[in-house]
Design a protein around this motif. Structure first.
Motif, PDB file in Angstrom:
ATOM      1  N   TYR A  35       0.838  -1.192   0.000  1.00 13.51           N
ATOM      2  CA  TYR A  35       0.000   0.000   0.000  1.00 13.51           C
ATOM      3  C   TYR A  35       0.874   1.244   0.000  1.00 13.51           C
ATOM      4  O   TYR A  35       1.965   1.251   0.559  1.00 13.51           O
ATOM      5  N   GLN A  37       0.846   5.157   1.262  1.00 15.40           N
ATOM      6  CA  GLN A  37       0.158   6.094   2.152  1.00 15.40           C
ATOM      7  C   GLN A  37       0.800   7.466   1.993  1.00 15.40           C
ATOM      8  O   GLN A  37       1.804   7.787   2.617  1.00 15.40           O
ATOM      9  N   LEU A  43      -4.695   5.068   2.714  1.00 19.18           N
ATOM     10  CA  LEU A  43      -4.006   3.900   2.171  1.00 19.18           C
ATOM     11  C   LEU A  43      -4.516   3.590   0.764  1.00 19.18           C
ATOM     12  O   LEU A  43      -5.702   3.339   0.566  1.00 19.18           O
ATOM     13  N   LEU A  88       4.785   7.020   2.320  1.00 19.17           N
ATOM     14  CA  LEU A  88       5.117   5.860   3.151  1.00 19.17           C
ATOM     15  C   LEU A  88       4.577   4.629   2.424  1.00 19.17           C
ATOM     16  O   LEU A  88       3.401   4.571   2.081  1.00 19.17           O
ATOM     17  N   LEU A  90       3.737   0.814   2.667  1.00 16.78           N
ATOM     18  CA  LEU A  90       3.458  -0.186   3.697  1.00 16.78           C
ATOM     19  C   LEU A  90       3.274  -1.552   3.077  1.00 16.78           C
ATOM     20  O   LEU A  90       2.608  -1.704   2.057  1.00 16.78           O
ATOM     21  N   LEU A 102      -5.009  -8.581   7.879  1.00 20.62           N
ATOM     22  CA  LEU A 102      -3.666  -8.165   7.501  1.00 20.62           C
ATOM     23  C   LEU A 102      -2.894  -7.637   8.693  1.00 20.62           C
ATOM     24  O   LEU A 102      -3.451  -6.982   9.576  1.00 20.62           O
ATOM     25  N   HIS A 103      -1.595  -7.903   8.663  1.00 18.25           N
ATOM     26  CA  HIS A 103      -0.680  -7.372   9.672  1.00 18.25           C
ATOM     27  C   HIS A 103       0.370  -6.561   8.937  1.00 18.25           C
ATOM     28  O   HIS A 103       1.005  -7.054   7.997  1.00 18.25           O
ATOM     29  N   PHE A 104       0.540  -5.320   9.363  1.00 16.43           N
ATOM     30  CA  PHE A 104       1.391  -4.384   8.647  1.00 16.43           C
ATOM     31  C   PHE A 104       2.776  -4.268   9.259  1.00 16.43           C
ATOM     32  O   PHE A 104       2.965  -4.435  10.475  1.00 16.43           O
ATOM     33  N   GLY A 105       3.744  -3.938   8.392  1.00 26.62           N
ATOM     34  CA  GLY A 105       5.042  -3.495   8.856  1.00 26.62           C
ATOM     35  C   GLY A 105       5.001  -2.006   9.127  1.00 26.62           C
ATOM     36  O   GLY A 105       3.947  -1.363   8.991  1.00 26.62           O
ATOM     37  N   ASN A 106       6.140  -1.438   9.512  1.00 31.16           N
ATOM     38  CA  ASN A 106       6.191  -0.006   9.820  1.00 31.16           C
ATOM     39  C   ASN A 106       6.526   0.862   8.609  1.00 31.16           C
ATOM     40  O   ASN A 106       6.614   2.076   8.722  1.00 31.16           O
TER      41      ASN A 106
ATOM     42  N   MET B  34     -12.403  -4.875   9.235  1.00 32.00           N
ATOM     43  CA  MET B  34     -11.329  -4.723  10.207  1.00 32.00           C
ATOM     44  C   MET B  34     -11.189  -3.270  10.646  1.00 32.00           C
ATOM     45  O   MET B  34     -11.548  -2.358   9.896  1.00 32.00           O
ATOM     46  N   TYR B  36      -8.118  -0.766  12.310  1.00 31.46           N
ATOM     47  CA  TYR B  36      -6.702  -0.640  12.608  1.00 31.46           C
ATOM     48  C   TYR B  36      -6.464   0.663  13.365  1.00 31.46           C
ATOM     49  O   TYR B  36      -7.170   1.645  13.186  1.00 31.46           O
ATOM     50  N   ARG B  41       4.258   7.650  12.567  1.00 29.21           N
ATOM     51  CA  ARG B  41       5.508   7.026  12.123  1.00 29.21           C
ATOM     52  C   ARG B  41       5.523   5.507  12.309  1.00 29.21           C
ATOM     53  O   ARG B  41       6.591   4.880  12.331  1.00 29.21           O
ATOM     54  N   LYS B  42       4.348   4.925  12.470  1.00 25.22           N
ATOM     55  CA  LYS B  42       4.248   3.467  12.602  1.00 25.22           C
ATOM     56  C   LYS B  42       3.278   2.919  11.564  1.00 25.22           C
ATOM     57  O   LYS B  42       2.480   3.659  10.981  1.00 25.22           O
ATOM     58  N   GLY B  43       3.342   1.596  11.339  1.00 23.73           N
ATOM     59  CA  GLY B  43       2.361   0.972  10.470  1.00 23.73           C
ATOM     60  C   GLY B  43       1.055   0.732  11.219  1.00 23.73           C
ATOM     61  O   GLY B  43       1.020   0.742  12.440  1.00 23.73           O
ATOM     62  N   PRO B  44      -0.033   0.524  10.497  1.00 20.52           N
ATOM     63  CA  PRO B  44      -1.320   0.227  11.157  1.00 20.52           C
ATOM     64  C   PRO B  44      -1.254  -1.076  11.937  1.00 20.52           C
ATOM     65  O   PRO B  44      -0.644  -2.045  11.488  1.00 20.52           O
ATOM     66  N   LEU B  46      -3.551  -4.057  13.779  1.00 19.23           N
ATOM     67  CA  LEU B  46      -4.899  -4.639  13.760  1.00 19.23           C
ATOM     68  C   LEU B  46      -5.528  -4.598  15.149  1.00 19.23           C
ATOM     69  O   LEU B  46      -4.962  -5.074  16.128  1.00 19.23           O
ATOM     70  N   PHE B  99      -9.607   0.553   2.263  1.00 19.45           N
ATOM     71  CA  PHE B  99      -9.487   1.242   3.543  1.00 19.45           C
ATOM     72  C   PHE B  99     -10.189   2.586   3.490  1.00 19.45           C
ATOM     73  O   PHE B  99     -10.240   3.245   2.441  1.00 19.45           O
TER      74      PHE B  99
END
Lengths: 113, 109
Positions: A35, A37, A43, A88, A90, A102-106, B34, B36, B41-44, B46, B99
């Protein structure tokens, strides 16, 4: 359990260059999503890979491309960078198919100058 | 029209108040939903995942889905300053996940 990891954290490129962003999913997850952002735009879906195949693609030009490797890690390539690509990026991973949370990174912060 | 619409706020509430966040979606094929939370400065991260109409609770958080009206809600009870973040709703199905734009929430101590 290690989370989704992305590298690099920050990337600075000049207009016209190429950028490569990398993502390692959570162990056991076969799907990887990318994604964008950008500030104020939320997103925006780029690409979706599952089991090494591209399953879906968002409304982005072909200079945004990627791939998923046999170990399920993924790479996003952006060619001919433009200033508006600054955002950004993601990566997220999920267990299987389309109905996995879904589980996101930073993210990787890409700046194009 | 965006497939998932969310009021961007911002929303400011005093500590201890109930935070109410809402989204609507337009794609009838969407089957799962979902919420989030994203800190700066961080990712989403859950928070809640559900695939049916009705309520789902997890601690101070309650997610509510009404498929007949295509309405998604998140309630945060006894809000804390640490709940200050941007909250994103999402909905998906048929190899697609969309989203909302995110609602920025500030909980004042």
């Amino acid at each position: 359990e290690a989370g989704v990891t992305q590298s690099p954290t920050h990337l600075i490129k000049t207009r016209g260059q190429q950028a490569t962003l990398r993502c390692s999913p959570i162990s056991g997850h076969t799907s990887v999503y990318w994604y964008q952002q950008a500030l104020g735009l939320g997103l925006q879906f780029l690409l979706w890979y599952d089991e090494g195949e591209e399953r879906n693609r968002g409304n982005f030009p072909p200079r945004f491309s990627g791939r998923q490797f046999p170990n399920y890690s993924s790479e996003l390539n952006v060619n001919a960078l433009e200033l508006e690509d600054s955002a950004l990026y993601l990566c997220a991973s999920g267990r299987k198919a389309y109905n996995s949370p879904l589980h996101f990174g930073n993210g990787t912060r890409l700046t194009v100058t | 029209q965006k497939e998932v619409e969310q009021d961007p706020g911002p929303l400011s509430v005093p500590e201890g108040a109930i935070v109410s966040l809402n989204c609507t979606y337009s794609n009838s094929a969407f089957q799962y939903f979902m919420w989030y939370r994203q800190y700066s400065r961080k990712g989403p991260e859950l928070l809640m995942y559900t695939y049916s109409s009705g309520n789902k609770e997890d601690g101070r958080f309650t997610a509510q889905v009404d498929k007949s009206s295509k309405y998604i809600s998140l309630f945060i009870r006894d809000s804390q300053p640490s709940d200050s973040a941007t909250y994103l709703c999402s909905s998906g199905g048929d190899y697609k996940l969309s989203f909302g734009a995110g609602t920025t929430v500030t909980v004042r101590a």
